[in-house]
Design a protein around this motif. Structure first.
Motif, PDB file in Angstrom:
ATOM      1  N   PHE A  57       0.819  -1.209   0.000  1.00  0.00           N
ATOM      2  CA  PHE A  57       0.000   0.000   0.000  1.00  0.00           C
ATOM      3  C   PHE A  57       0.855   1.261   0.000  1.00  0.00           C
ATOM      4  O   PHE A  57       0.444   2.296  -0.532  1.00  0.00           O
ATOM      5  CB  PHE A  57      -0.954  -0.003   1.204  1.00  0.00           C
ATOM      6  N   MET A  58       2.049   1.186   0.588  1.00  0.00           N
ATOM      7  CA  MET A  58       2.951   2.346   0.563  1.00  0.00           C
ATOM      8  C   MET A  58       3.463   2.613  -0.852  1.00  0.00           C
ATOM      9  O   MET A  58       3.684   3.765  -1.236  1.00  0.00           O
ATOM     10  CB  MET A  58       4.134   2.127   1.512  1.00  0.00           C
ATOM     11  N   ILE A  59       3.662   1.544  -1.621  1.00  0.00           N
ATOM     12  CA  ILE A  59       4.043   1.728  -3.025  1.00  0.00           C
ATOM     13  C   ILE A  59       2.920   2.442  -3.774  1.00  0.00           C
ATOM     14  O   ILE A  59       3.158   3.374  -4.554  1.00  0.00           O
ATOM     15  CB  ILE A  59       4.352   0.367  -3.689  1.00  0.00           C
ATOM     16  N   PHE A  60       1.687   2.010  -3.523  1.00  0.00           N
ATOM     17  CA  PHE A  60       0.511   2.645  -4.135  1.00  0.00           C
ATOM     18  C   PHE A  60       0.414   4.105  -3.690  1.00  0.00           C
ATOM     19  O   PHE A  60       0.120   4.997  -4.495  1.00  0.00           O
ATOM     20  CB  PHE A  60      -0.735   1.872  -3.727  1.00  0.00           C
ATOM     21  N   PHE A  61       0.681   4.356  -2.412  1.00  0.00           N
ATOM     22  CA  PHE A  61       0.673   5.718  -1.864  1.00  0.00           C
ATOM     23  C   PHE A  61       1.703   6.592  -2.577  1.00  0.00           C
ATOM     24  O   PHE A  61       1.414   7.723  -2.986  1.00  0.00           O
ATOM     25  CB  PHE A  61       0.965   5.659  -0.362  1.00  0.00           C
ATOM     26  N   GLY A  62       2.911   6.061  -2.733  1.00  0.00           N
ATOM     27  CA  GLY A  62       3.972   6.814  -3.405  1.00  0.00           C
ATOM     28  C   GLY A  62       3.618   7.121  -4.851  1.00  0.00           C
ATOM     29  O   GLY A  62       3.874   8.233  -5.341  1.00  0.00           O
ATOM     30  N   ILE A  63       2.995   6.136  -5.552  1.00  0.00           N
ATOM     31  CA  ILE A  63       2.609   6.345  -6.947  1.00  0.00           C
ATOM     32  C   ILE A  63       1.572   7.461  -7.055  1.00  0.00           C
ATOM     33  O   ILE A  63       1.651   8.320  -7.936  1.00  0.00           O
ATOM     34  CB  ILE A  63       2.070   5.034  -7.562  1.00  0.00           C
ATOM     35  N   LEU A  84      -5.249  15.067   1.080  1.00  0.00           N
ATOM     36  CA  LEU A  84      -6.388  14.153   1.119  1.00  0.00           C
ATOM     37  C   LEU A  84      -5.923  12.702   0.956  1.00  0.00           C
ATOM     38  O   LEU A  84      -6.407  11.799   1.655  1.00  0.00           O
ATOM     39  CB  LEU A  84      -7.395  14.515   0.025  1.00  0.00           C
ATOM     40  N   ILE A  85      -4.982  12.478   0.040  1.00  0.00           N
ATOM     41  CA  ILE A  85      -4.424  11.133  -0.154  1.00  0.00           C
ATOM     42  C   ILE A  85      -3.725  10.668   1.117  1.00  0.00           C
ATOM     43  O   ILE A  85      -3.897   9.531   1.578  1.00  0.00           O
ATOM     44  CB  ILE A  85      -3.444  11.127  -1.342  1.00  0.00           C
ATOM     45  N   SER A  86      -2.941  11.550   1.707  1.00  0.00           N
ATOM     46  CA  SER A  86      -2.183  11.217   2.915  1.00  0.00           C
ATOM     47  C   SER A  86      -3.108  10.846   4.069  1.00  0.00           C
ATOM     48  O   SER A  86      -2.838   9.901   4.816  1.00  0.00           O
ATOM     49  CB  SER A  86      -1.297  12.407   3.305  1.00  0.00           C
ATOM     50  N   MET A  87      -4.192  11.574   4.247  1.00  0.00           N
ATOM     51  CA  MET A  87      -5.124  11.305   5.346  1.00  0.00           C
ATOM     52  C   MET A  87      -5.698   9.897   5.240  1.00  0.00           C
ATOM     53  O   MET A  87      -5.793   9.171   6.245  1.00  0.00           O
ATOM     54  CB  MET A  87      -6.244  12.341   5.329  1.00  0.00           C
ATOM     55  N   ALA A  88      -6.056   9.480   4.028  1.00  0.00           N
ATOM     56  CA  ALA A  88      -6.625   8.148   3.821  1.00  0.00           C
ATOM     57  C   ALA A  88      -5.618   7.056   4.197  1.00  0.00           C
ATOM     58  O   ALA A  88      -5.955   6.073   4.864  1.00  0.00           O
ATOM     59  CB  ALA A  88      -7.066   7.997   2.368  1.00  0.00           C
ATOM     60  N   PHE A  89      -4.363   7.228   3.798  1.00  0.00           N
ATOM     61  CA  PHE A  89      -3.349   6.213   4.087  1.00  0.00           C
ATOM     62  C   PHE A  89      -2.901   6.239   5.543  1.00  0.00           C
ATOM     63  O   PHE A  89      -2.474   5.211   6.080  1.00  0.00           O
ATOM     64  CB  PHE A  89      -2.158   6.391   3.139  1.00  0.00           C
ATOM     65  N   ILE A 140       7.998   8.387   5.479  1.00  0.00           N
ATOM     66  CA  ILE A 140       7.703   8.340   4.041  1.00  0.00           C
ATOM     67  C   ILE A 140       6.857   9.545   3.639  1.00  0.00           C
ATOM     68  O   ILE A 140       7.116  10.198   2.620  1.00  0.00           O
ATOM     69  CB  ILE A 140       6.975   7.031   3.681  1.00  0.00           C
ATOM     70  N   ARG A 141       5.845   9.819   4.457  1.00  0.00           N
ATOM     71  CA  ARG A 141       4.964  10.955   4.182  1.00  0.00           C
ATOM     72  C   ARG A 141       5.760  12.258   4.174  1.00  0.00           C
ATOM     73  O   ARG A 141       5.596  13.084   3.274  1.00  0.00           O
ATOM     74  CB  ARG A 141       3.859  11.005   5.245  1.00  0.00           C
ATOM     75  N   TYR A 142       6.612  12.419   5.177  1.00  0.00           N
ATOM     76  CA  TYR A 142       7.425  13.641   5.244  1.00  0.00           C
ATOM     77  C   TYR A 142       8.336  13.752   4.021  1.00  0.00           C
ATOM     78  O   TYR A 142       8.477  14.830   3.427  1.00  0.00           O
ATOM     79  CB  TYR A 142       8.263  13.647   6.518  1.00  0.00           C
ATOM     80  N   GLN A 143       8.955  12.617   3.639  1.00  0.00           N
ATOM     81  CA  GLN A 143       9.874  12.638   2.511  1.00  0.00           C
ATOM     82  C   GLN A 143       9.153  12.985   1.208  1.00  0.00           C
ATOM     83  O   GLN A 143       9.649  13.791   0.416  1.00  0.00           O
ATOM     84  CB  GLN A 143      10.567  11.283   2.388  1.00  0.00           C
ATOM     85  N   LEU A 144       7.972  12.391   1.011  1.00  0.00           N
ATOM     86  CA  LEU A 144       7.209  12.675  -0.207  1.00  0.00           C
ATOM     87  C   LEU A 144       6.643  14.096  -0.189  1.00  0.00           C
ATOM     88  O   LEU A 144       6.527  14.732  -1.237  1.00  0.00           O
ATOM     89  CB  LEU A 144       6.084  11.656  -0.379  1.00  0.00           C
ATOM     90  N   PHE A 145       6.294  14.577   1.003  1.00  0.00           N
ATOM     91  CA  PHE A 145       5.835  15.962   1.097  1.00  0.00           C
ATOM     92  C   PHE A 145       6.991  16.916   0.845  1.00  0.00           C
ATOM     93  O   PHE A 145       6.828  17.961   0.221  1.00  0.00           O
ATOM     94  CB  PHE A 145       5.229  16.236   2.488  1.00  0.00           C
TER      95      PHE A 145
END
Length: 310
Positions: A161-167, A249-254, A281-286
Motif C-alpha cells: 500500500f505504501m508503493i501505491f501511496f507513493g505512486i 487528502l491522499i495522505s489522510m486516507a493512508f 515516508i509521508r514527510y519525505q514525499l511531502f
C-alpha cells in the motif's frame, strides 16, 4: 534536466567531488534511520516482554542515531565550505561570457537582467545539488526506497500500500508540474523585465519629483505590473490545489489505513514502527514538493543561462 546537469559539470572537479560526497553522507544516514525503525520495534517488544536483549538493542539504537547525526553534520559542513566557491566560479564564468557578447545581442536585454543572471540565477542553478535543507534534491529518492523496503519487511500489505501511496503522490506531482512548469518561465522572465522597469523608474525619481508626475507614474506602474501579479496569483492558487490539497487528502486516507494495520497486527513494536515509517515516508514525499520546486527552478535557471550566457 539535461541542461541542468550540463551546467553542473562546468564547476571544478574538486567542488563536484565534495557535493557528491555530501549527498553520499545523506544516503548512508537515510539507510541508518530506516534501520532504527526495526531497532525501535524490537526495543519496544523486548521492553514489554522484559527480555534481557533490551539493553543490547537500546545500545545499538543509540549508536545508530549518533552515526546518522554525525553524517548529517559532516554533510552540512561540506555545504558551508563549498557552496560559496560554486557561486564564485559560476558567477565569474557568466560575467566573462556576458562581457564578451556581441553588443547588438547584448542590448536586447537591459543591464539589470544580466546582473540578475550572473548573481542570483546561478544560485537557483546550484540549489538542486547543494541545498542540504532538502538533502541536495537527490538523497530523498534513496530515503524513500529505504523506508519502503523496511516497511515491507515489517508488513507486506502495508509495504504494498505504501508503493501505491507513493505512486499516487508522484502522479499528483506530475499533473501539478505539467501545469506549473510551462508557466514558471513566463513568470520568471516577466519578473526580470518588471525589475528592470522599476529600477529605471527609481533612477528617474528626481525628474518625477521635479515635475510632480506621481499620479502618472503610479498609473503607468499599475498598468505594467497588474497583469503580472494577477497571472502569478492565479498560478500559485491553482498550483496549491493541484500540489498540496490533493496530496493532503491522499495522505489522510493512508494514515488511517496504517493505523488500522497496526491495530490488526496486535504487536506494539510493529505498530509503532509502521506508524513511524509512514510518517517518515509521508514527510519525505511531502518534502518532494519542495525539492521538486527547487529542481524545476534549477531547470528554469539552466535554460536561462543557456539562452543568455551560452
Amino acid at each position: 534536466m539535461r541542461k541542468l546537469i550540463k551546467w553542473f559539470f562546468k564547476i571544478p572537479k574538486k567542488l563536484m567531488f565534495m557535493i557528491i560526497l555530501m549527498n553520499l553522507f545523506g544516503i548512508i544516514s537515510g539507510f541508518i534511520v530506516s534501520y532504527t525503525a526495526i531497532l525501535s520495534k524490537d526495543l519496544i517488544n523486548y521492553a514489554v516482554s522484559q527480555s534481557n536483549s533490551f539493553f543490547l538493542k537500546g545500545l545499538l539504537l543509540i549508536i545508530a542515531v549518533l552515526i546518522s547525526h554525525i553524517l548529517i553534520i559532516l554533510g552540512k559542513a561540506f555545504v558551508s565550505f563549498n557552496k560559496g566557491r560554486g557561486f564564485k566560479y559560476l558567477g565569474e564564468y557568466c560575467y566573462e561570457r556576458i562581457m564578451n557578447k556581441d553588443f547588438t545581442e547584448f542590448s536586447k536585454k537591459p543591464p539589470a537582467f544580466y546582473s540578475e543572471i550572473s548573481l542570483r540565477t546561478i544560485e537557483n542553478l546550484l540549489d538542486p545539488f547543494s541545498n542540504y535543507a532538502d538533502l541536495g534534491g537527490i538523497v530523498f529518492i534513496f530515503k524513500v526506497i529505504f523506508y519502503m523496503v523496511t516497511i515491507y519487511t515489517l508488513d507486506r500489505i502495508s509495504g504494498l500500500f505504501m508503493i501505491f501511496f507513493g505512486i499516487l503522490i508522484l502522479l499528483s506531482l506530475w499533473i501539478a508540474n505539467i501545469y506549473y512548469y510551462k508557466r514558471s518561465k513566463i513568470v520568471e522572465d516577466n519578473f526580470l523585465e518588471i525589475k528592470s522597469y522599476v529600477a529605471d523608474m527609481f533612477k528617474g525619481i528626481e525628474e518625477i519629483q521635479l515635475f510632480e508626475a506621481y499620479n502618472f507614474e503610479m498609473d503607468l506602474y499599475k498598468k505594467t505590473t497588474d497583469p503580472f501579479w494577477k497571472y502569478k496569483k492565479r498560478l500559485y492558487f491553482n498550483d496549491f490545489i493541484l500540489s498540496f490539497m490533493i496530496r493532503d487528502l491522499i495522505s489522510m486516507a493512508f494514515y488511517l489505513f496504517i493505523i488500522y494495520r497496526g491495530v490488526v497486527l496486535s504487536d506494539p513494536g510493529t505498530f509503532y514502527a509502521l506508524f513511524n515509517l509512514f510518517t517518515l515516508i509521508r514527510y519525505q514525499l511531502f518534502t518532494l514538493m519542495g525539492v521538486w520546486d527547487i529542481v524545476r527552478t534549477g531547470i528554469t535557471a539552466a535554460r536561462q543561462l543557456e539562452e543568455v550566457v551560452g
